[in-house]
Design an enzyme around this catalytic site. Sequence first.
Site, PDB file in Angstrom:
ATOM      1  CD  GLU A   1      -2.604   1.036   2.495  1.00 56.27           C
ATOM      2  OE1 GLU A   1      -3.805   2.017   2.534  1.00 56.27           O
ATOM      3  OE2 GLU A   1      -2.335   0.558   3.571  1.00 56.27           O
TER       4      GLU A   1
ATOM      5  CE  LYS B   1      -7.337   1.704   3.265  1.00 57.88           C
ATOM      6  NZ  LYS B   1      -6.197   1.882   4.101  1.00 57.88           N
TER       7      LYS B   1
ATOM      8  CB  CYS C   1      -4.547  -1.258   4.144  1.00 55.25           C
ATOM      9  SG  CYS C   1      -3.676  -1.370   5.613  1.00 55.25           S
TER      10      CYS C   1
END
Length: 295
Positions: A40, A113, A150
């Site tokens: 990431e 995300k 994540c």
Amino acid sequence: MKIGLIQQKNTADAADNRQRLADKARQLAQQGAELIVLQELHNSLYFCQVESVDNFDLAEPIPGPSTEFFGRLARELGVVIVTSLFERRAPGLYHNTAVVMEKDGSIAGKYRKMHIPDDPAYYEKFYFTQGDLGFQPIQTSVGRLGVLVCWDQWYPEAARLMALQGADLLIYPTAIGYESSDTPEEQQRQRMAWQTVQRGHAVANGLPVVTVNRVGHEPDPSQQTRGIQFWGTSFVCGPQGELLYEAPTDEETTAVVEVDIQRSEQVRRWWPFLRDRRIDNYEGITKRYIDYNGK
């Protein structure tokens, strides 16, 4: 499918970070990797330890310099690359975005995300707007990639929706580490919970999972904390949660891991979880919380 992983320690020199990633990607391609996954926000230090408007200067458009760089690399090596970028969508509008580069250097697709954390040393809500592209797998020459990022990895709903839309595997570029004030025992509990929940996604959906974390210590620029010790442990597991590869906690590493994508079909025949889902009784899942009165 042969999957290459790069677990790297980053510095403040973005050009150096990218070049080291490119050098390692070339090594992985020579070892037969068809798909290479990066961690990431791999271009820079993890800047979300502090809230600073100056850090928005790290963002870039998509397409932009990084997609050009990694697109050329993908074309040179004939591989698919999963990148993770700080996207400048418009003035004042930014995302934490994974971009998948196809073998010909083109952009196969992107994922913004969806779940954005806001915790001490992880002040991501200051920088990133929640994603608005949904949970859509990205079609590539090596398969349909269920790319998440994540904090998404803690949410079974995200993994399920990727699976329901035909993902061949789940991929999580990651930046997560230890809180220095926690005891060693608590640190290990957190690291193992992190891995366990993702292996659970593999089992529940009958899909392989690929997770690539960063490694090394990154200081807190504000000096309010002792920084983050990223715990590495990048791993690949199969559709029954079986560990196929696990990286060390404290050093840079690369690996090529062979994953049998066709095995998911057999596992889902043995364990037909999708068949037995009670979709007629799941309406409550869209509520924030249901109290004892059913509200």
